[in-house]
Design a protein around this motif. Sequence first.
Motif, short mmCIF file in Angstrom:
data_model
loop_
_atom_site.label_atom_id
_atom_site.label_comp_id
_atom_site.label_asym_id
_atom_site.label_seq_id
_atom_site.Cartn_x
_atom_site.Cartn_y
_atom_site.Cartn_z
N ALA A 168 24.19 64.89 31.12
CA ALA A 168 24.98 63.65 31.22
C ALA A 168 24.96 63.13 32.66
O ALA A 168 24.82 63.89 33.62
CB ALA A 168 26.41 63.90 30.76
N ALA A 169 25.10 61.81 32.81
CA ALA A 169 25.07 61.16 34.13
C ALA A 169 26.36 60.38 34.33
O ALA A 169 26.86 59.74 33.40
CB ALA A 169 23.86 60.25 34.27
N PHE A 170 26.90 60.42 35.56
CA PHE A 170 28.15 59.72 35.89
C PHE A 170 27.95 58.93 37.17
O PHE A 170 27.17 59.31 38.05
CB PHE A 170 29.30 60.72 36.09
CG PHE A 170 29.63 61.53 34.86
CD1 PHE A 170 30.56 61.07 33.94
CD2 PHE A 170 28.99 62.74 34.61
CE1 PHE A 170 30.86 61.80 32.82
CE2 PHE A 170 29.29 63.48 33.49
CZ PHE A 170 30.23 63.01 32.59
N ASP A 171 28.71 57.81 37.29
CA ASP A 171 28.69 57.02 38.51
C ASP A 171 29.38 57.78 39.64
O ASP A 171 30.23 58.65 39.41
CB ASP A 171 29.39 55.67 38.29
CG ASP A 171 28.60 54.77 37.35
OD1 ASP A 171 27.38 54.96 37.25
OD2 ASP A 171 29.23 53.90 36.70
N TYR A 172 29.03 57.41 40.86
CA TYR A 172 29.67 58.02 42.02
C TYR A 172 31.18 57.73 42.00
O TYR A 172 31.60 56.60 41.75
CB TYR A 172 29.04 57.46 43.30
CG TYR A 172 29.65 58.01 44.56
CD1 TYR A 172 29.31 59.27 45.02
CD2 TYR A 172 30.56 57.26 45.30
CE1 TYR A 172 29.86 59.79 46.18
CE2 TYR A 172 31.13 57.77 46.46
CZ TYR A 172 30.77 59.03 46.90
OH TYR A 172 31.33 59.54 48.04
N GLY A 173 32.00 58.73 42.27
CA GLY A 173 33.45 58.58 42.27
C GLY A 173 34.09 58.80 40.92
O GLY A 173 35.32 58.75 40.81
N SER A 174 33.30 59.06 39.86
CA SER A 174 33.88 59.27 38.52
C SER A 174 34.55 60.64 38.44
O SER A 174 34.13 61.60 39.10
CB SER A 174 32.79 59.17 37.45
OG SER A 174 32.20 57.89 37.44
N GLU A 175 35.59 60.73 37.61
CA GLU A 175 36.21 62.02 37.31
C GLU A 175 35.53 62.61 36.08
O GLU A 175 35.32 61.92 35.08
CB GLU A 175 37.71 61.86 37.05
CG GLU A 175 38.41 63.19 36.77
CD GLU A 175 39.91 63.03 36.56
OE1 GLU A 175 40.31 62.82 35.39
OE2 GLU A 175 40.66 63.10 37.54
N VAL A 176 35.16 63.88 36.15
CA VAL A 176 34.45 64.55 35.06
C VAL A 176 35.39 65.58 34.43
O VAL A 176 35.99 66.39 35.14
CB VAL A 176 33.17 65.24 35.58
CG1 VAL A 176 32.46 65.97 34.45
CG2 VAL A 176 32.24 64.21 36.22
N THR A 177 35.53 65.54 33.11
CA THR A 177 36.37 66.48 32.37
C THR A 177 35.48 67.45 31.62
O THR A 177 34.67 67.04 30.78
CB THR A 177 37.29 65.75 31.40
OG1 THR A 177 38.15 64.87 32.13
CG2 THR A 177 38.15 66.76 30.63
N LEU A 178 35.60 68.75 31.92
CA LEU A 178 34.87 69.79 31.21
C LEU A 178 35.70 70.25 30.01
O LEU A 178 36.91 70.48 30.13
CB LEU A 178 34.59 70.98 32.14
CG LEU A 178 33.93 70.66 33.49
CD1 LEU A 178 33.75 71.94 34.28
CD2 LEU A 178 32.61 69.95 33.30
N GLY A 179 35.07 70.40 28.86
CA GLY A 179 35.78 70.84 27.65
C GLY A 179 35.00 71.90 26.91
O GLY A 179 33.76 71.88 26.89
N TRP A 180 35.70 72.86 26.30
CA TRP A 180 35.05 73.94 25.56
C TRP A 180 35.99 74.43 24.45
O TRP A 180 37.16 74.02 24.36
CB TRP A 180 34.68 75.09 26.50
CG TRP A 180 35.85 75.68 27.22
CD1 TRP A 180 36.68 76.67 26.84
CD2 TRP A 180 36.36 75.24 28.51
NE1 TRP A 180 37.65 76.91 27.76
CE2 TRP A 180 37.48 76.05 28.81
CE3 TRP A 180 35.97 74.26 29.42
CZ2 TRP A 180 38.20 75.90 29.97
CZ3 TRP A 180 36.70 74.12 30.58
CH2 TRP A 180 37.80 74.94 30.85
N ARG A 181 35.49 75.35 23.62
CA ARG A 181 36.29 75.89 22.50
C ARG A 181 36.06 77.39 22.41
O ARG A 181 34.92 77.85 22.50
CB ARG A 181 35.91 75.20 21.19
CG ARG A 181 36.73 75.69 19.99
CD ARG A 181 36.44 74.88 18.72
NE ARG A 181 35.05 74.95 18.33
CZ ARG A 181 34.19 73.97 18.43
NH1 ARG A 181 34.57 72.81 18.95
NH2 ARG A 181 32.92 74.10 18.05
N PHE A 182 37.17 78.17 22.21
CA PHE A 182 37.10 79.62 22.04
C PHE A 182 37.89 79.98 20.78
O PHE A 182 39.13 80.00 20.80
CB PHE A 182 37.68 80.32 23.27
CG PHE A 182 37.56 81.82 23.22
CD1 PHE A 182 36.33 82.43 23.02
CD2 PHE A 182 38.68 82.63 23.37
CE1 PHE A 182 36.21 83.81 22.98
CE2 PHE A 182 38.57 84.00 23.34
CZ PHE A 182 37.34 84.59 23.14
N PRO A 183 37.22 80.22 19.65
CA PRO A 183 37.93 80.38 18.38
C PRO A 183 38.86 81.58 18.32
O PRO A 183 39.81 81.59 17.53
CB PRO A 183 36.79 80.50 17.36
CG PRO A 183 35.60 80.95 18.15
CD PRO A 183 35.75 80.34 19.49
#
Length: 473
Positions: A168-183
């Motif tokens: 994935a690509a983001f603009d400079y200054g963007s906030e990035v949210t990491l998400g995952w799942r652990f059943p």
Amino acid sequence: MGRNFLTWLLLAGLFLLGLIITLPVAFCFGRPLHCLLWYRMTDVHIAVIATLITAEAAILKLLFSPGVRSLPQSILSFFNGVVVGLLICAGVSACSPPLEGECFPMPTVTVVPTSTYTLPKPTPPTRVVRPTKTPTETPTDTPSPTVSQTPTPTLHPPVTLIEPEGGAAFDYGSEVTLGWRFPHGLETSECYRVKVQAKGQPASVFYHSEDHFHLSELSPGEHGWAVAVVCPAGQDVDGQDTYALVSEESDWWTFTIAPPSPIVHSISPTSTFKGTGVTVVISGENFTHSLVLTISVPLQAAFVNSSTITATIPTTLEVGGHPVIVTDSNGKGTSHASFTVEEKPTPTPTRPPKTPMPTTPVYPPPVLQFKGIIGCNVTFAWQWSRTLGKDEYFAVRVWREGIDPHESVVWTDKYEYTHIPCEKGDYTWEVAICRGDPGTHICEQLAVNKGGTFWFGGDKCCVQIQITETIPP
């Protein structure tokens, strides 16, 4: 008869002595061996018991063999007690599993969710597996079934990464949210270990209790990330917290932060006449060698530094206003400047009077040409279609934006002049045709061209000049 009784009594006493010595020692130092045999070498129980039974049979055979003297019988009786004691310990170990927490005590740690995350000093995790005891009944011909213990030490499967998708690509200054799942969910003492690593840089490690994590103020370039479930495992010799893996670490996903897009603040000069090419200086931010410059038509830009580029306006540019557009390789950029092309002024013919009389000549304004800025030197140039007469001069005037124009900085008959401003900022300059005395600067203004602007970034130029002038010869 009495002697035989005393002999057997002595042998029985030596047997009990070996048994009494062996049992406490075996039970006192047998806990680590018990854990080892139960979790790591379960099949060794049978081999140990079989070996002890074989040794016991050999001792008994020698003990009751005819012709054995009293001293060897005494030694054999003592070792007979030792072997029987070891056989009892091995049998008890094989039939009784370790108590809960006896072999692998786990620390109790409470993870408190919080919205502010700090970066602990990363410590290489200790790979720890949790043994699982699964009793399995084995049917036999006897009424009592035999139960065997089979340890299955495993780690949980890795967490599943959800967002952002790999690449994935983001603009400079963007906030990035990491998400995952652990059943499987987190236990009380467990947390997520989030690793984030910019390309070519050491990884940053975060310990977090929720299944998402926010990143901001990221540098341009490629970033990788991975997540694993861990639990506290005490401290190392330096007093730093250590963590043990509870799950396998996930795959590494990557995302990219684009560099900042260029911004245009001003252009100098701001105008020219149709058919007249002129070199312009464009000031702004985040300029690179790969930017694209468009002023109605694509132009070749010369990179000076990250805040300055230059270009030449073609003579074919049409009359009117033209936005100054500077973009990066992704077509992004911001501009606050425009350039104007004006029609050339045409002289108005005058009908001579019937009677000769003196006429005042018409003085067209000079055409301004901004040469550029090198260090502290700002060079102006101009063109004029006529020739200066007696007592006529070009008067050059320069002032900062927002300040009323003051007297001329120079009177000259040349077509070029280099000036050194004292402060940085936006400046306006003009050239007038003056008739008068250069010593008094009293000007009879015959013509003037206004509107030339430029940005000057130096702020110590006048200080350098003053220091140079005060050095004694």
